[in-house]
Design an enzyme around this catalytic site. Sequence first.
Site, mmCIF file in Angstrom:
data_model
loop_
_atom_site.group_PDB
_atom_site.id
_atom_site.type_symbol
_atom_site.label_atom_id
_atom_site.label_comp_id
_atom_site.label_asym_id
_atom_site.label_seq_id
_atom_site.Cartn_x
_atom_site.Cartn_y
_atom_site.Cartn_z
ATOM 1 N N SER A 48 0.853 -1.186 0.000
ATOM 2 C CA SER A 48 0.000 0.000 0.000
ATOM 3 C C SER A 48 0.891 1.238 0.000
ATOM 4 C CB SER A 48 -0.894 0.019 1.247
ATOM 5 O OG SER A 48 -1.537 1.279 1.390
ATOM 6 N N TYR A 93 -1.516 -0.760 10.087
ATOM 7 C CA TYR A 93 -1.623 -1.261 8.714
ATOM 8 C C TYR A 93 -0.449 -0.778 7.870
ATOM 9 C CZ TYR A 93 -3.584 -1.657 3.958
ATOM 10 O OH TYR A 93 -3.796 -1.934 2.632
#
Length: 227
Positions: A107, A120
């Site tokens: 990401s 995350y």
Amino acid sequence: DLDAKQGQSTSGFANQQSSGEVIFQQCNVTNPKSVKDVFKTTVEKFGTVDILVNAVGWDKLQYFTDTETNFWDKIIEINFKGVLNCTFEALKIMNPKGSGAIVSISSDASKQGEPREAVYGAMKAGVNSFMKTIAKESGRYGVRCNTVCPGVTIPRESIEVGDNSMWKDIDSMFTQEQLAKISKTLPLKKIGQPEDIANAVLFLASNKVAGHVTGQVLSVSGGYSMV
């Protein structure tokens, strides 16, 4: 996938589009035995494993101080340990046969330090580093390892995701107003679509067009991470 209903739906769609054969296997990537069983069945069915795409991920947008340790554990298990489990089993097959390609979905949060994605983003940064290391360790065996970093990427329809998905409701992560604001900040002025990510994965998985590419972290985010 854990979601058998969505997995069967996806494999059915893929079989309609493909001249080959697509099968679905239910798997929990956080469970090493479950992962081992999937690779065993795959080898029995198809003879080997040429490509692994680590595509499982999960998050819920929250400020770090609003989270609890069980939330951290879930993020770590799914987004990082899942990659370790699957890559470990794939390399057992790829290294001895002297070829293979692994692509992990990370990401752009791993690069930018996004608010409400603290754990995350940290795990995705771990994926970036892990894949670079595996690229160096397994390059001698002809195994290529790369990473794709999506930015905001929105399914076109809710039918594209399962009941367990963080994207179950299209507006579950961002409102349409927020998405419009995000798109205005991007150099390409548009939000990513699933096929944008799929095409990048296809490129990196292909020995024909990316046979000399390994250890790379490719942002597919409309230019977000260079802003």
